[in-house]
Design a protein around this motif. Structure first.
Motif, PDB file in Angstrom:
ATOM      1  N   PRO A 157       0.846  -1.229   0.046  1.00  0.00           N
ATOM      2  CA  PRO A 157       0.309   0.019  -0.078  1.00  0.00           C
ATOM      3  C   PRO A 157       0.916   1.203  -0.207  1.00  0.00           C
ATOM      4  N   ASN A 158       0.418   2.364  -0.463  1.00  0.00           N
ATOM      5  CA  ASN A 158       0.749   3.567  -0.454  1.00  0.00           C
ATOM      6  C   ASN A 158       2.329   3.724  -1.088  1.00  0.00           C
ATOM      7  N   ALA A 159       2.469   2.917  -2.242  1.00  0.00           N
ATOM      8  CA  ALA A 159       3.828   3.060  -2.661  1.00  0.00           C
ATOM      9  C   ALA A 159       4.077   4.325  -3.786  1.00  0.00           C
ATOM     10  N   ASP A 160       5.408   4.461  -4.183  1.00  0.00           N
ATOM     11  CA  ASP A 160       5.086   5.687  -5.081  1.00  0.00           C
ATOM     12  C   ASP A 160       4.696   5.166  -6.539  1.00  0.00           C
ATOM     13  N   PHE A 161       4.393   4.087  -6.824  1.00  0.00           N
ATOM     14  CA  PHE A 161       3.757   3.761  -8.036  1.00  0.00           C
ATOM     15  C   PHE A 161       3.452   2.472  -8.185  1.00  0.00           C
ATOM     16  N   PHE A 162       2.051   2.113  -8.794  1.00  0.00           N
ATOM     17  CA  PHE A 162       1.743   0.793  -9.054  1.00  0.00           C
ATOM     18  C   PHE A 162       2.321   0.510 -10.595  1.00  0.00           C
ATOM     19  N   PHE A 163       2.907  -0.676 -10.869  1.00  0.00           N
ATOM     20  CA  PHE A 163       3.280  -1.082 -12.091  1.00  0.00           C
ATOM     21  C   PHE A 163       2.380  -2.057 -12.803  1.00  0.00           C
ATOM     22  N   GLY A 164       1.918  -1.321 -13.989  1.00  0.00           N
ATOM     23  CA  GLY A 164       1.125  -2.264 -14.861  1.00  0.00           C
ATOM     24  C   GLY A 164       1.876  -2.469 -16.206  1.00  0.00           C
ATOM     25  N   PHE A 165       1.815  -4.117 -16.384  1.00  0.00           N
ATOM     26  CA  PHE A 165       2.622  -4.547 -17.631  1.00  0.00           C
ATOM     27  C   PHE A 165       1.855  -5.214 -18.684  1.00  0.00           C
ATOM     28  N   ASN A 166       2.296  -6.037 -19.527  1.00  0.00           N
ATOM     29  CA  ASN A 166       1.532  -6.671 -20.591  1.00  0.00           C
ATOM     30  C   ASN A 166       1.758  -8.263 -20.167  1.00  0.00           C
ATOM     31  N   ALA A 167       0.703  -8.963 -20.407  1.00  0.00           N
ATOM     32  CA  ALA A 167       0.836 -10.181 -20.308  1.00  0.00           C
ATOM     33  C   ALA A 167       1.840 -11.166 -20.992  1.00  0.00           C
ATOM     34  N   ARG A 168       2.170 -10.481 -22.040  1.00  0.00           N
ATOM     35  CA  ARG A 168       3.373 -11.240 -22.615  1.00  0.00           C
ATOM     36  C   ARG A 168       4.600 -11.373 -21.751  1.00  0.00           C
ATOM     37  N   GLU A 169       4.617 -10.219 -20.759  1.00  0.00           N
ATOM     38  CA  GLU A 169       5.800 -10.308 -19.802  1.00  0.00           C
ATOM     39  C   GLU A 169       5.906 -11.546 -18.749  1.00  0.00           C
ATOM     40  N   ILE A 170       4.552 -11.908 -18.597  1.00  0.00           N
ATOM     41  CA  ILE A 170       4.486 -13.358 -18.032  1.00  0.00           C
ATOM     42  C   ILE A 170       4.713 -14.304 -18.852  1.00  0.00           C
ATOM     43  N   LYS A 171       3.628 -14.611 -19.770  1.00  0.00           N
ATOM     44  CA  LYS A 171       3.436 -15.836 -20.739  1.00  0.00           C
ATOM     45  C   LYS A 171       4.738 -16.077 -21.468  1.00  0.00           C
ATOM     46  N   HIS A 172       5.255 -15.210 -22.340  1.00  0.00           N
ATOM     47  CA  HIS A 172       6.221 -15.323 -23.147  1.00  0.00           C
ATOM     48  C   HIS A 172       7.591 -14.746 -22.927  1.00  0.00           C
ATOM     49  N   TYR A 173       7.699 -13.631 -22.258  1.00  0.00           N
ATOM     50  CA  TYR A 173       8.863 -12.934 -21.998  1.00  0.00           C
ATOM     51  C   TYR A 173       9.208 -12.462 -20.623  1.00  0.00           C
ATOM     52  N   ALA A 175      12.015 -12.642 -19.217  1.00  0.00           N
ATOM     53  CA  ALA A 175      13.098 -11.876 -18.830  1.00  0.00           C
ATOM     54  C   ALA A 175      12.955 -10.672 -19.049  1.00  0.00           C
ATOM     55  N   ASP A 176      12.041 -10.132 -19.923  1.00  0.00           N
ATOM     56  CA  ASP A 176      11.781  -8.635 -19.866  1.00  0.00           C
ATOM     57  C   ASP A 176      11.282  -8.095 -18.871  1.00  0.00           C
ATOM     58  N   LEU A 177      10.483  -8.881 -18.212  1.00  0.00           N
ATOM     59  CA  LEU A 177       9.719  -8.305 -16.771  1.00  0.00           C
ATOM     60  C   LEU A 177      10.867  -8.436 -15.742  1.00  0.00           C
ATOM     61  N   GLN A 178      11.786  -9.476 -15.840  1.00  0.00           N
ATOM     62  CA  GLN A 178      13.109  -9.387 -15.067  1.00  0.00           C
ATOM     63  C   GLN A 178      14.027  -8.415 -15.107  1.00  0.00           C
ATOM     64  N   SER A 179      14.238  -7.768 -16.342  1.00  0.00           N
ATOM     65  CA  SER A 179      15.159  -6.727 -16.559  1.00  0.00           C
ATOM     66  C   SER A 179      14.313  -5.488 -16.087  1.00  0.00           C
ATOM     67  N   ILE A 180      13.174  -5.129 -16.144  1.00  0.00           N
ATOM     68  CA  ILE A 180      12.544  -4.016 -15.708  1.00  0.00           C
ATOM     69  C   ILE A 180      12.751  -4.165 -14.112  1.00  0.00           C
ATOM     70  N   LEU A 181      12.351  -5.136 -13.602  1.00  0.00           N
ATOM     71  CA  LEU A 181      12.713  -5.291 -11.892  1.00  0.00           C
ATOM     72  C   LEU A 181      14.026  -4.705 -11.642  1.00  0.00           C
ATOM     73  N   ASN A 182      15.149  -5.316 -12.488  1.00  0.00           N
ATOM     74  CA  ASN A 182      16.460  -5.056 -12.166  1.00  0.00           C
ATOM     75  C   ASN A 182      16.998  -3.666 -12.001  1.00  0.00           C
ATOM     76  N   VAL A 183      16.303  -2.879 -13.056  1.00  0.00           N
ATOM     77  CA  VAL A 183      16.330  -1.492 -13.009  1.00  0.00           C
ATOM     78  C   VAL A 183      15.611  -0.829 -11.917  1.00  0.00           C
ATOM     79  N   PHE A 184      14.487  -1.105 -11.603  1.00  0.00           N
ATOM     80  CA  PHE A 184      13.760  -0.725 -10.352  1.00  0.00           C
ATOM     81  C   PHE A 184      14.626  -0.889  -9.148  1.00  0.00           C
ATOM     82  N   ALA A 189      13.458   1.617  -6.092  1.00  0.00           N
ATOM     83  CA  ALA A 189      12.276   2.234  -6.300  1.00  0.00           C
ATOM     84  C   ALA A 189      11.299   1.514  -5.209  1.00  0.00           C
ATOM     85  N   ASN A 190      10.410   2.592  -4.764  1.00  0.00           N
ATOM     86  CA  ASN A 190       9.357   2.175  -3.976  1.00  0.00           C
ATOM     87  C   ASN A 190       8.016   2.026  -4.800  1.00  0.00           C
ATOM     88  N   PHE A 191       7.875   0.854  -4.925  1.00  0.00           N
ATOM     89  CA  PHE A 191       6.610   0.486  -6.120  1.00  0.00           C
ATOM     90  C   PHE A 191       5.900  -0.820  -5.471  1.00  0.00           C
TER      91      PHE A 191
END
Length: 409
Positions: A157-173, A175-184, A189-191
């Motif tokens: 609750p009360n984070a700086d941001f809520f992250f919405g993404f694409n279902a492809r980043e769960i089902k097919h890619y 590694a792309d979601l992991q890259s984003i989380l690496n940058v966060f 980041a407080n998300f």
């Protein structure tokens, strides 16, 4: 040679019907000047791709001809015609209104909408698969970060941001979601990510069915309202970003959240020193694609350029660019259907010419829909390029991944 319009009969109620669907939007301002067709890079590439002819059918009340015009689904709704129109007539919106009148969209578009309403995401990923994928990513990050305590922040609750993404980043890619989380993680980041409603895409942006558009996007906003972040950040996906922005503007009446693209967040972090990049780590020439939904329609033009200029040594612009960019041809509609791949590759040719002219070896494609098209055109036209999201290049500049490894992956 242009084929003349044959008028079987006219229906003066058609114009008012479409205007009502567009909430009174006046498209009768059309001057029939043809600038829309001049601006459409596809108008001479294949049949049934003439925006001027289509809008004249609508204005003249040619109901049968307009409703059955292949243009409705062949159009990528990229809005370049509107940029060129001296009267600002939005042909993209008119095409979408006609799509919404069709009982069954082409291909699997309706299946995608139904799956999203049923499961909460466009790929039909079930809850157990979502949970297991996040757990797998979390374990990978714990190992790579050498931090067994790392946790993906779910339902915070009360984070700086809520992250919405694409279902492809769960089902097919994933590694792309992991890259984003690496940058966060690098940005401390407080998300938060929702454990239930996380897919920011909405296929009804393309099908024109507004009631289903509402049904798809509303639960994610209700989840954001429950978690109470300061803003919503959307992944590298023009379709997801515009869908979320449109819902926030036109549908959502609850607590208001700013909706921003992830490239805007990266730009802020670079400016304030949160992300410390070394662009000398990225030496391979890079060019940038401007996704239509992000750039032309939602006005996010310079943040991605600021990020690239601080991330790579050799950034080369395509021409034209920014709001005058050429659509890649992925589109939403007939272009999203597997059976139309041949047409998509014809539409890809102008973008291929742009890519080749830059001499770049990497195409930076900050959009999932566009990325699929670029991967296909790269193979079809044997370009020998590497197509990468902006996040992957940021990872290299942060020293999280080696350039050679990222390029060859």
């Amino acid at each position: 040679m242009r084929v003349p319009i044959r008028i079987k009969n006219t229906d003066p109620t058609l114009r008012d019907e479409i205007a009502e669907l567009l909430k009174g939007y006046d498209f009768s301002k059309c001057l029939t000047c043809g600038m829309c067709t001049a601006g459409c890079v596809y108008s001479d590439l294949h049949e049934d791709q003439d925006p001027r002819k289509f809008i004249r059918k609508v204005v003249l009340g040619m109901r049968e001809e307009a409703e059955n015009d292949p243009f409705i689904w062949n159009c990528t709704m990229c809005n370049r015609c509107t940029v060129e129109c001296p009267m600002g007539v939005n042909i993209n919106a008119i095409a979408r209104a006609f799509r919404g009148k069709v009982a069954m969209p082409p291909g699997h578009l309706q299946v995608i909408a139904n799956d999203h309403i049923r499961t909460g995401n466009q790929m039909g990923v079930e809850q157990i698969d979502y949970d297991e994928t996040l757990q797998w990513i979390e374990e990978m990050m714990q190992e790579e970060l050498n931090d067994p305590t790392y946790k993906i922040p779910l339902d915070v609750p009360n984070a700086d941001f809520f992250f919405g993404f694409n279902a492809r980043e769960i089902k097919h890619y994933p590694a792309d979601l992991q890259s984003i989380l690496n940058v966060f993680h690098a940005a401390k980041a407080n998300f938060t990510i929702s454990s239930k409603r996380w897919d920011a895409t909405n296929i009804c942006l393309f099908t024109g069915k507004n009631d289903e558009f509402d049904a798809i996007s509303r639960p994610m906003f209700e989840e954001a309202e429950r978690l109470n972040p300061k803003e919503i950040i959307v992944t590298e996906c023009g379709h997801a970003f515009r869908s979320t922005r449109v819902f926030a503007r036109d549908y959502w009446k609850g607590k208001q959240f700013p909706v921003r693209h992830i490239v805007e967040l990266y730009a802020d972090w670079i400016k304030d020193g949160t992300l410390k990049l070394d662009k000398s780590r990225n030496t391979i020439p890079v060019t940038l694609h401007d996704p239509c939904n992000t750039v032309r329609k939602e006005g996010i033009v310079e943040p991605q350029r600021y990020v690239l200029n601080n991330t790579v040594m050799d950034f080369r612009e395509m021409f034209p660019n920014r709001e005058y960019n050429l659509c890649c041809g992925a589109g939403g509609g007939a272009g999203a259907v597997a059976a139309t791949k041949a047409m998509r590759m014809v539409k890809a040719k102008p973008k291929v010419d742009q890519l080749v002219a830059t001499g770049a070896k990497i195409g930076c494609i900050p959009c999932h829909n566009c990325m699929d098209q670029f991967v296909d055109m790269n193979k079809h036209y044997k370009l020998g390029m590497k197509m990468m999201h902006l996040t992957a290049l940021v990872e290299v500049a942060l020293g999280l991944v080696d350039e050679e490894k990222q390029f060859s992956h």
